[in-house]
Design an enzyme around this catalytic site. Structure first.
Site, PDB file in Angstrom:
ATOM      1  CB  CYS A 296      -1.145  -0.151   0.972  1.00 60.83           C
ATOM      2  SG  CYS A 296      -1.618  -0.700   1.707  1.00 60.83           S
TER       3      CYS A 296
ATOM      4  CG  HIS B 283      -3.934   3.163   2.571  1.00 59.83           C
ATOM      5  ND1 HIS B 283      -3.798   3.104   1.541  1.00 59.83           N
ATOM      6  CD2 HIS B 283      -3.117   2.573   3.315  1.00 59.83           C
ATOM      7  CE1 HIS B 283      -3.565   1.670   1.311  1.00 59.83           C
ATOM      8  NE2 HIS B 283      -3.799   1.527   2.970  1.00 59.83           N
TER       9      HIS B 283
ATOM     10  CG  ASN C 130      -5.969  -0.913   1.545  1.00 59.50           C
ATOM     11  OD1 ASN C 130      -5.543  -0.022   0.499  1.00 59.50           O
ATOM     12  ND2 ASN C 130      -6.213  -0.834   2.300  1.00 59.50           N
TER      13      ASN C 130
HETATM   14  O1  UT7 Z   1      -3.483  -1.454   3.912  1.00 61.71           O
HETATM   15  C1  UT7 Z   1      -2.567  -2.111   4.894  1.00 61.71           C
HETATM   16  C2  UT7 Z   1      -3.286  -1.459   6.046  1.00 61.71           C
HETATM   17  N1  UT7 Z   1      -4.106  -2.269   6.081  1.00 61.71           N
HETATM   18  C3  UT7 Z   1      -4.807  -1.526   7.682  1.00 61.71           C
HETATM   19  O2  UT7 Z   1      -4.459  -0.460   7.723  1.00 61.71           O
HETATM   20  C4  UT7 Z   1      -6.397  -2.450   7.661  1.00 61.71           C
HETATM   21  C5  UT7 Z   1      -6.288  -2.578   9.162  1.00 61.71           C
HETATM   22  N2  UT7 Z   1      -7.140  -3.573  10.051  1.00 61.71           N
HETATM   23  C6  UT7 Z   1      -8.072  -2.687  10.186  1.00 61.71           C
HETATM   24  O3  UT7 Z   1      -8.784  -2.122   9.912  1.00 61.71           O
HETATM   25  C7  UT7 Z   1      -9.535  -3.511  11.106  1.00 61.71           C
HETATM   26  O4  UT7 Z   1      -8.338  -4.550  11.305  1.00 61.71           O
HETATM   27  C8  UT7 Z   1     -10.083  -4.515  10.864  1.00 61.71           C
HETATM   28  C9  UT7 Z   1     -11.415  -3.424   9.910  1.00 61.71           C
HETATM   29  C10 UT7 Z   1      -9.285  -4.919   9.539  1.00 61.71           C
HETATM   30  C11 UT7 Z   1     -10.982  -5.021  11.752  1.00 61.71           C
HETATM   31  O5  UT7 Z   1     -11.370  -3.952  12.574  1.00 61.71           O
HETATM   32  P1  UT7 Z   1     -11.675  -4.650  13.795  1.00 61.71           P
HETATM   33  O6  UT7 Z   1     -12.065  -3.392  15.051  1.00 61.71           O
HETATM   34  O7  UT7 Z   1     -10.098  -4.699  14.884  1.00 61.71           O
HETATM   35  O8  UT7 Z   1     -12.004  -5.953  14.282  1.00 61.71           O
HETATM   36  P2  UT7 Z   1     -11.461  -7.410  15.128  1.00 61.71           P
HETATM   37  O9  UT7 Z   1     -10.389  -7.450  14.238  1.00 61.71           O
HETATM   38  O10 UT7 Z   1     -11.131  -7.545  16.051  1.00 61.71           O
HETATM   39  O11 UT7 Z   1     -12.691  -8.056  15.266  1.00 61.71           O
HETATM   40  C12 UT7 Z   1     -13.494  -7.720  15.921  1.00 61.71           C
HETATM   41  C13 UT7 Z   1     -15.158  -9.150  15.522  1.00 61.71           C
HETATM   42  C14 UT7 Z   1     -14.525 -10.878  15.925  1.00 61.71           C
HETATM   43  O12 UT7 Z   1     -15.705 -11.079  16.369  1.00 61.71           O
HETATM   44  P3  UT7 Z   1     -15.470 -11.794  17.440  1.00 61.71           P
HETATM   45  O13 UT7 Z   1     -14.053 -12.617  17.216  1.00 61.71           O
HETATM   46  O14 UT7 Z   1     -15.094 -10.982  18.761  1.00 61.71           O
HETATM   47  O15 UT7 Z   1     -16.145 -12.563  17.842  1.00 61.71           O
HETATM   48  C15 UT7 Z   1     -14.735 -10.451  13.817  1.00 61.71           C
HETATM   49  O16 UT7 Z   1     -14.246 -12.638  13.583  1.00 61.71           O
HETATM   50  O17 UT7 Z   1     -15.441  -8.152  14.304  1.00 61.71           O
HETATM   51  C16 UT7 Z   1     -15.385 -10.386  13.834  1.00 61.71           C
HETATM   52  N3  UT7 Z   1     -15.215  -9.434  12.346  1.00 61.71           N
HETATM   53  C17 UT7 Z   1     -16.403  -9.272  11.546  1.00 61.71           C
HETATM   54  N4  UT7 Z   1     -18.146  -9.582  12.060  1.00 61.71           N
HETATM   55  C18 UT7 Z   1     -18.549  -8.888  10.707  1.00 61.71           C
HETATM   56  C19 UT7 Z   1     -14.298  -9.437  11.407  1.00 61.71           C
HETATM   57  N5  UT7 Z   1     -14.600  -9.127  10.221  1.00 61.71           N
HETATM   58  C20 UT7 Z   1     -15.962  -9.048  10.195  1.00 61.71           C
HETATM   59  C21 UT7 Z   1     -17.133  -8.390   9.052  1.00 61.71           C
HETATM   60  N6  UT7 Z   1     -17.878  -8.688   9.277  1.00 61.71           N
HETATM   61  N7  UT7 Z   1     -16.641  -8.972   7.821  1.00 61.71           N
END
Ligand code: UT7
Length: 346
Positions: free
Chosen positions: A133, A273, A303
């Site tokens: 990215c 980004h 993204n």
């Molecule tokens: O471009 C390169 C750089 N990339 C980035 O900078 C991305 C960086 N990361 C992020 O943007 C965020 O970490 C995410 C958007 C990917 C995830 O957000 P988060 O607040 O960190 O959520 P999480 O991964 O901690 O997930 C929380 C919960 C999980 O459920 P449990 O384990 O708490 O029951 C996930 O399974 O949300 C669940 N989850 C979803 N639920 C509904 C993960 N993806 C989804 C989804 N829909 N699409």
């Protein structure tokens, strides 16, 4: 008595070197996104997710997905032709083509060579770079070095991705985040403009595992086993990536401001980004930036990796968010890990 020339309100870090009046200006920008739109509602039918979750956690509403017969080089070519038109540059004037991508048409030849063929820039040298990215800023900096060293006069820099080709459409953790598209810029020595003032780049290979696509390289060549194990899909530790993104983007932005001896209030438009609205807001808060300084379009495109800031820059110019003379800050972060920031006088 003659009136003294008005003093600039920022420092041009390049002025420390003997470039004999040479500058690297961005004389044209262009972008292209494929027609097909996948909304959050569409994704609700594909995986266990919701518009509410996606929008509140990321700020994304929809993303573009290329057609099956439309490749990264096609997206890149469309963006390049627009940038060339704006700059008034013909294909035969281009000395160098750099494509930043993690989704090349194929491992080799480079996507840059395929773009060269499509636009007919037969005089140019062409190569790809891979900084995920962060690729567009890395490519800008490389292009600038060739301009400032008088090696080349006209460089075409492109960030282009068909991420839909490496996304696992059954994995809700990643498939909601990414989109396809391309952005391009023409770099030229134009003494009437300052252009790119500084660009800093950074990397940390110790955290390579946070965001990767393990299959398809020499470590894990394509095989029936590698495909069934899902090794040809992008994978990410979202939480750790998030934390590193905020920290690295803030550091890179601060360093680029320091080099130009300016503070954030002098920046007219910040183009970060476009990965996650919460990352953008956290970086803005650390920089002391106001919301109105931010340019955000990730609600529409998600993204798009190396294309992200390139598309946003083109849209910011097209919508007149950026005017001649404005100072702009680009700031990026990606797999590698890699990060960077650039200050441009438009
Ligand atoms: O471009 C390169 C750089 N990339 C980035 O900078 C991305 C960086 N990361 C992020 O943007 C965020 O970490 C995410 C958007 C990917 C995830 O957000 P988060 O607040 O960190 O959520 P999480 O991964 O901690 O997930 C929380 C919960 C999980 O459920 P449990 O384990 O708490 O029951 C996930 O399974 O949300 C669940 N989850 C979803 N639920 C509904 C993960 N993806 C989804 C989804 N829909 N699409």
């Amino acid at each position: 008595m003659s009136t003294p020339a008005p003093s600039k309100k920022f420092k041009n870090p390049r002025a420390n070197f003997n470039f004999q009046g040479r500058t690297c200006s961005i004389s044209g920008v262009g972008s292209y996104v494929p027609e097909r739109i996948i909304t959050n509602a569409d994704l609700e039918k594909m995986v266990d997710t919701s518009d509410e979750w996606i929008f509140s956690r990321t700020g994304i509403r929809s993303r573009r997905v290329a057609a099956s017969d439309q490749y990264t080089s096609d997206l890149a070519t469309n963006a390049a032709l627009k940038a060339m038109k704006m700059a008034g540059v013909k294909a035969e004037q281009i000395d160098l083509i750099i494509v930043a991508t993690i989704t090349p048409d194929m491992p080799f030849p480079s996507t840059a060579c395929l773009v060269q063929q499509k636009i007919g820039a037969y005089r140019a040298a062409a190569f790809d770079i891979e900084a995920a990215c962060s690729g567009f800023i890395f490519a800008l900096e490389i292009g600038q070095q060739f301009i400032m060293s008088r090696t080349y006069n006209t460089v075409l820099v492109i960030g282009a991705e068909k991420l839909s080709s490496i996304v696992n459409w059954t994995d809700r953790n990643t498939c909601v985040l990414f989109g396809d598209g391309a952005g391009a810029a023409i770099l030229q020595n134009r003494p009437d403009s300052h252009g790119l003032l500084t660009a800093c780049m950074g990397s940390d290979g110790q955290k390579a595992d946070l965001l990767s696509m393990p299959g398809g390289g020499s470590r894990c060549p394509a095989s029936a086993e590698s495909v069934s194990a899902g090794l040809h899909f992008l994978r990410m530790d979202g939480k750790e990536t998030f934390k590193n993104a905020v920290q690295a983007m803030n550091t890179a932005a601060q360093e680029s401001l320091r080099r130009c001896e300016i503070d954030i209030t002098q920046i007219k438009c910040i183009i970060p980004h476009q990965a996650n609205r919460r990352i953008i807001d956290a970086v803005a808060e650390r920089l002391g930036a106001k919301q109105e300084q931010l340019f955000v379009n990730l609600d529409k495109y998600g993204n798009t990796s190396a294309a992200s800031v390139a598309i946003a820059l083109d849209e910011a110019v097209a919508t007149k968010r950026i005017q001649r003379g404005d100072l702009i800050l680009l700031v990026v972060f990606g797999a590698g890990l890699t990060w960077g920031a650039a200050v441009i006088e438009w």
